[in-house]
Design a protein around this motif. Structure first.
Motif, PDB file in Angstrom:
ATOM      1  N   PHE A 345      13.487   1.993  -9.345  1.00  0.00           N
ATOM      2  CA  PHE A 345      13.669   1.489  -7.978  1.00  0.00           C
ATOM      3  C   PHE A 345      14.688   2.102  -7.273  1.00  0.00           C
ATOM      4  O   PHE A 345      14.867   2.395  -6.077  1.00  0.00           O
ATOM      5  CB  PHE A 345      13.621   0.067  -8.094  1.00  0.00           C
ATOM      6  CG  PHE A 345      13.830  -0.657  -6.684  1.00  0.00           C
ATOM      7  CD1 PHE A 345      12.904  -0.612  -5.854  1.00  0.00           C
ATOM      8  CD2 PHE A 345      14.902  -1.332  -6.604  1.00  0.00           C
ATOM      9  CE1 PHE A 345      12.768  -1.429  -4.506  1.00  0.00           C
ATOM     10  CE2 PHE A 345      15.009  -1.963  -5.160  1.00  0.00           C
ATOM     11  CZ  PHE A 345      14.020  -2.043  -4.571  1.00  0.00           C
ATOM     12  N   SER A 346      16.043   2.268  -7.845  1.00  0.00           N
ATOM     13  CA  SER A 346      17.074   2.407  -7.238  1.00  0.00           C
ATOM     14  C   SER A 346      17.317   3.989  -7.468  1.00  0.00           C
ATOM     15  O   SER A 346      16.939   4.877  -8.368  1.00  0.00           O
ATOM     16  CB  SER A 346      18.542   2.178  -8.135  1.00  0.00           C
ATOM     17  OG  SER A 346      19.577   2.314  -7.445  1.00  0.00           O
ATOM     18  N   GLU A 347      17.938   4.652  -6.354  1.00  0.00           N
ATOM     19  CA  GLU A 347      18.285   6.144  -6.379  1.00  0.00           C
ATOM     20  C   GLU A 347      19.322   6.414  -7.108  1.00  0.00           C
ATOM     21  O   GLU A 347      19.566   7.482  -7.669  1.00  0.00           O
ATOM     22  CB  GLU A 347      18.578   6.658  -4.995  1.00  0.00           C
ATOM     23  CG  GLU A 347      17.231   6.450  -4.052  1.00  0.00           C
ATOM     24  CD  GLU A 347      17.804   6.537  -2.444  1.00  0.00           C
ATOM     25  OE1 GLU A 347      18.783   6.906  -2.213  1.00  0.00           O
ATOM     26  OE2 GLU A 347      16.933   6.584  -1.506  1.00  0.00           O
ATOM     27  N   HIS A 348      20.440   5.582  -7.449  1.00  0.00           N
ATOM     28  CA  HIS A 348      21.895   5.726  -8.154  1.00  0.00           C
ATOM     29  C   HIS A 348      21.658   4.910  -9.302  1.00  0.00           C
ATOM     30  O   HIS A 348      21.998   3.762  -9.545  1.00  0.00           O
ATOM     31  CB  HIS A 348      22.955   5.590  -7.403  1.00  0.00           C
ATOM     32  CG  HIS A 348      22.928   6.396  -6.195  1.00  0.00           C
ATOM     33  ND1 HIS A 348      23.329   7.750  -6.041  1.00  0.00           N
ATOM     34  CD2 HIS A 348      22.515   6.147  -4.863  1.00  0.00           C
ATOM     35  CE1 HIS A 348      23.047   8.250  -5.021  1.00  0.00           C
ATOM     36  NE2 HIS A 348      22.827   7.341  -4.238  1.00  0.00           N
ATOM     37  N   ALA A 449       8.744   0.372   1.198  1.00  0.00           N
ATOM     38  CA  ALA A 449       7.231  -0.059   0.902  1.00  0.00           C
ATOM     39  C   ALA A 449       6.538   0.584  -0.287  1.00  0.00           C
ATOM     40  O   ALA A 449       6.644   1.874  -0.060  1.00  0.00           O
ATOM     41  CB  ALA A 449       6.172   0.015   2.213  1.00  0.00           C
ATOM     42  N   ARG A 450       6.121  -0.003  -1.431  1.00  0.00           N
ATOM     43  CA  ARG A 450       5.846   0.789  -2.537  1.00  0.00           C
ATOM     44  C   ARG A 450       4.542   0.241  -3.346  1.00  0.00           C
ATOM     45  O   ARG A 450       4.248  -0.966  -2.928  1.00  0.00           O
ATOM     46  CB  ARG A 450       6.915   0.739  -3.543  1.00  0.00           C
ATOM     47  CG  ARG A 450       8.216   1.511  -3.132  1.00  0.00           C
ATOM     48  CD  ARG A 450       9.356   1.205  -4.317  1.00  0.00           C
ATOM     49  NE  ARG A 450      10.584   1.910  -3.862  1.00  0.00           N
ATOM     50  CZ  ARG A 450      11.124   3.094  -4.121  1.00  0.00           C
ATOM     51  NH1 ARG A 450      10.132   3.934  -4.832  1.00  0.00           N
ATOM     52  NH2 ARG A 450      12.072   3.648  -3.811  1.00  0.00           N
ATOM     53  N   ASP A 451       3.839   1.176  -3.972  1.00  0.00           N
ATOM     54  CA  ASP A 451       2.863   0.702  -4.958  1.00  0.00           C
ATOM     55  C   ASP A 451       3.617   0.014  -5.991  1.00  0.00           C
ATOM     56  O   ASP A 451       4.403   0.391  -6.602  1.00  0.00           O
ATOM     57  CB  ASP A 451       2.309   1.987  -5.251  1.00  0.00           C
ATOM     58  CG  ASP A 451       1.033   1.548  -6.484  1.00  0.00           C
ATOM     59  OD1 ASP A 451       1.234   0.598  -7.353  1.00  0.00           O
ATOM     60  OD2 ASP A 451       0.076   2.378  -6.429  1.00  0.00           O
ATOM     61  N   PRO A 452       3.391  -1.392  -6.353  1.00  0.00           N
ATOM     62  CA  PRO A 452       4.155  -1.959  -7.279  1.00  0.00           C
ATOM     63  C   PRO A 452       3.781  -1.640  -8.804  1.00  0.00           C
ATOM     64  O   PRO A 452       4.570  -1.795  -9.632  1.00  0.00           O
ATOM     65  CB  PRO A 452       3.583  -3.472  -7.172  1.00  0.00           C
ATOM     66  CG  PRO A 452       2.113  -3.327  -6.400  1.00  0.00           C
ATOM     67  CD  PRO A 452       2.189  -2.292  -5.555  1.00  0.00           C
ATOM     68  N   GLU A 456       5.220   4.443  -6.372  1.00  0.00           N
ATOM     69  CA  GLU A 456       5.172   5.481  -5.214  1.00  0.00           C
ATOM     70  C   GLU A 456       5.713   4.883  -3.839  1.00  0.00           C
ATOM     71  O   GLU A 456       5.016   3.866  -3.410  1.00  0.00           O
ATOM     72  CB  GLU A 456       3.670   5.669  -5.154  1.00  0.00           C
ATOM     73  CG  GLU A 456       3.380   6.959  -4.247  1.00  0.00           C
ATOM     74  CD  GLU A 456       2.061   7.301  -4.126  1.00  0.00           C
ATOM     75  OE1 GLU A 456       1.669   7.980  -3.259  1.00  0.00           O
ATOM     76  OE2 GLU A 456       1.141   6.846  -4.929  1.00  0.00           O
ATOM     77  N   LEU A 457       6.426   5.499  -3.083  1.00  0.00           N
ATOM     78  CA  LEU A 457       6.775   5.305  -1.733  1.00  0.00           C
ATOM     79  C   LEU A 457       6.103   5.438  -0.536  1.00  0.00           C
ATOM     80  O   LEU A 457       5.691   6.571  -0.537  1.00  0.00           O
ATOM     81  CB  LEU A 457       8.037   5.819  -1.791  1.00  0.00           C
ATOM     82  CG  LEU A 457       9.082   5.511  -0.565  1.00  0.00           C
ATOM     83  CD1 LEU A 457       9.491   3.960  -0.630  1.00  0.00           C
ATOM     84  CD2 LEU A 457      10.285   6.516  -0.325  1.00  0.00           C
ATOM     85  N   LYS A 458       5.619   4.317  -0.035  1.00  0.00           N
ATOM     86  CA  LYS A 458       4.709   4.796   1.064  1.00  0.00           C
ATOM     87  C   LYS A 458       5.914   4.886   2.313  1.00  0.00           C
ATOM     88  O   LYS A 458       5.329   5.955   3.326  1.00  0.00           O
ATOM     89  CB  LYS A 458       3.884   3.401   1.353  1.00  0.00           C
ATOM     90  CG  LYS A 458       3.184   3.444   2.551  1.00  0.00           C
ATOM     91  CD  LYS A 458       1.953   4.568   2.584  1.00  0.00           C
ATOM     92  CE  LYS A 458       0.862   4.432   3.675  1.00  0.00           C
ATOM     93  NZ  LYS A 458       0.000   5.258   3.697  1.00  0.00           N
TER      94      LYS A 458
END
Length: 559
Positions: A345-348, A449-452, A456-458
């Motif tokens: 979930f996190s970029e870092h 907003a993502r597919d749980p 995948e990021l919408k």
């Protein structure tokens, strides 16, 4: 379930003498069915969605939302953190210092107000002032108090029906308290305490919801020397400080636990430290563990697993998406908490290289060492704080705030001399500070907003300061979210386009809900900046701790 179909099934079932199924249907109906215009429980339903099926307010007219009324608590200490409950046009909510109100949802007029006389210890504890809500059922309004009580109020009058001093060791256990509302599991009222950062054993308490008599107490930390060497369990933390979620047909409570203590210091607790930083499935009637998964064994990063689960279906299989502070989302099979997937979930993230998506095993883990400064990403408030996300079954998307920040930490033993106050924390550090991720100019924030199931990021919307309020989504194709400066916005649930905004005057730290009175839909925004989080975040997000305080609920509608 459709009422006519339910009655037909029960009639057919009686002819076959299938009493167990009848009982299951009745229990399911009483705790799963609802009126579209109500917001009957903390997440609206126990599926964790924070989704309103109302659609009178929608993409075409949301820009016409206007203030209908404002209700003030009169006490702004630590702001407004509650998610209001709404039943039959009446709003039940709690402000600072356990001030409970029943409010007319059409006019904003106070129906009744209750404030308990609190033990003076509440002025000494660390997690003071704030409460995240109340629970309504059995004709009563239930409060978990700052001085460790379960209190039941008459739903119509606010008069005390019963109370139970369910925590009797507040001073010995460093001021543990109920910061979140206890939840209903049939006739059981249950709730966990604060205490991930305190030197005590985390507990979940349960009482008979009708009488207040204690039903069971579950200690979250397994009593095994292999898991908790020496005396480490006695000060191991692991509180379950956010609301659990109840699955009535299986009599199962799903609830997460917090980090182990001391937070960042390993010597003395070298075991896996079960069941800290874990997601649990408990039997509602007894509190016994049915299934469990420890997300962060031997947690050395303050990565609570106390957050909500999102219940949803994929290819006919019931799943739960569960975010914790670590920057990962664990996706479980609901029936047994078997890992279905794990996604980032996190970029870092630097505390671990990755997490195996099939087993949940931590790969390439980095362990802080005593006396050596280390940068850990995400930071102690997590990739998101406790404020909840929302799931829309129409779009199939999960909407959640996110923040990208890290902290520098120097692990050190906790000084026993510092553990004499009810406000004492056992962080296990000599120094700690929130910072921007290494190699970046500043800490960032966003609404995703993502597919749980897959992550995948919408779409994603950047924020100057991280959103610390809970998200709401509706059948009208909308997503509502607020920011620390007090601006609440309505987004197009399909693409993130801003369709409406309003500044409430104080930051959003609570749960936005929607309800209806006489067919008219309202959007209810609790406003009031506060809590401890802005202080922790200030070195990474300058100015977040300087926003004006407040404590009110503001109702909007389309005229």
């Amino acid at each position: 379930m459709n009422k006519n179909r339910q009655e037909s099934i029960i009639k057919w079932c009686k002819s076959l003498l299938c009493a167990p199924l009848i009982a299951s249907l009745c229990v399911s109906a009483s705790f799963a069915a609802d009126k579209d215009g109500d917001w009957p429980r903390y997440h609206r339903l126990d599926n964790g969605w924070r989704f309103s099926p109302l659609k009178e307010v929608n993409k075409s007219n949301v820009n016409k939302l206007k203030v209908a009324w404002i209700h003030q608590t009169g006490d702004i200490a630590n702001g407004m953190q509650a998610t209001p409950i709404v039943l039959d046009g009446v709003i039940y909510y709690v402000g600072p210092n356990n001030n409970v109100f029943a409010v007319n949802g059409k006019t904003g007029e106070t129906i009744w107000h209750y404030q308990p006389e609190l033990d003076p210890i509440v002025d000494e504890v660390f997690y003071t002032n704030a409460s995240r809500g109340v629970t309504v059922g059995h004709g009563m309004v239930y409060l978990g108090s700052l001085d460790g009580r379960f209190i039941a109020l008459d739903q119509k009058t606010g008069e005390v029906k019963w109370e139970n001093q369910i925590i009797t060791t507040q001073r010995e256990d460093f001021g543990i308290l109920f910061s979140s509302p206890p939840q209903l599991a049939g006739d059981i009222l249950y709730g966990g305490t604060t205490g991930g950062d305190q030197g005590q054993i985390g507990r979940i308490f349960a009482a008979n919801a009708k009488t207040g008599k204690t039903a069971w107490i579950f200690e979250t930390l397994v009593d095994e020397k292999k898991s908790w060497p020496g005396k480490s369990r006695e000060v191991g933390g692991g509180g379950a400080w956010l609301p659990g979620q109840y699955d009535a047909p299986t009599d199962t409570i799903y609830i997460g636990t917090s980090n182990a203590a001391p937070d960042f210091y390993a010597p003395g607790r070298e075991g896996d430290n079960k069941w800290s930083a874990s997601y649990l499935a408990l039997e509602g009637k007894t509190g016994k563990v049915k299934f469990a998964h420890q997300e962060i064994p031997n947690d050395l990063y303050d990565y609570d697993s106390a957050y909500e689960g999102i219940f949803f279906k994929h290819n006919g299989k019931e799943l739960i998406a569960h975010l914790n502070k670590s920057g990962f989302v664990f996706v479980y099979e609901k029936e047994n908490l078997k890992i279905h997937n794990v996604w980032k979930f996190s970029e870092h993230v630097n505390w671990v290289k990755t997490i195996d998506p099939k087993s949940g095993k931590l790969i390439g883990r980095v362990n802080p060492k005593a006396g050596e400064e280390i940068t850990i990403c995400p930071y102690l408030l997590g990739a998101r704080s406790w404020n909840h996300g929302a799931y829309n079954p129409g779009t199939g998307l999960w909407y959640s705030n996110a923040q990208e920040a890290c902290n520098t930490v120097t692990p050190a033993p906790t000084d026993p001399a510092s553990q004499t106050s009810p406000a004492a924390l056992a962080l296990g550090v000599s120094a700690i500070a929130a910072i921007a991720p290494p190699g970046t100019e500043k800490a960032t924030a966003r609404l995703d907003a993502r597919d749980p199931r897959t992550g995948e990021l919408k779409w994603s919307v950047p924020y100057e300061l991280p959103g610390y309020g809970s998200v709401m989504t509706t059948a009208g194709g909308l997503v509502f979210n607020g920011d620390p400066k007090g601006t609440v916005r309505a987004y197009d649930a399909d693409n993130g386009k801003v369709l409406w905004d309003f500044n409430t005057g104080s930051g959003i730290r609570a749960g936005i809900v929607s309800y209806a009175v006489n067919g008219k839909q309202y959007v209810l925004v609790p406003s009031g900046w506060g809590s401890l989080a802005p202080g922790f975040a200030a070195s990474a997000y300058p100015g977040i701790d300087k926003q004006p305080g407040g404590s009110s609920i503001i109702a909007f509608t389309v005229e």
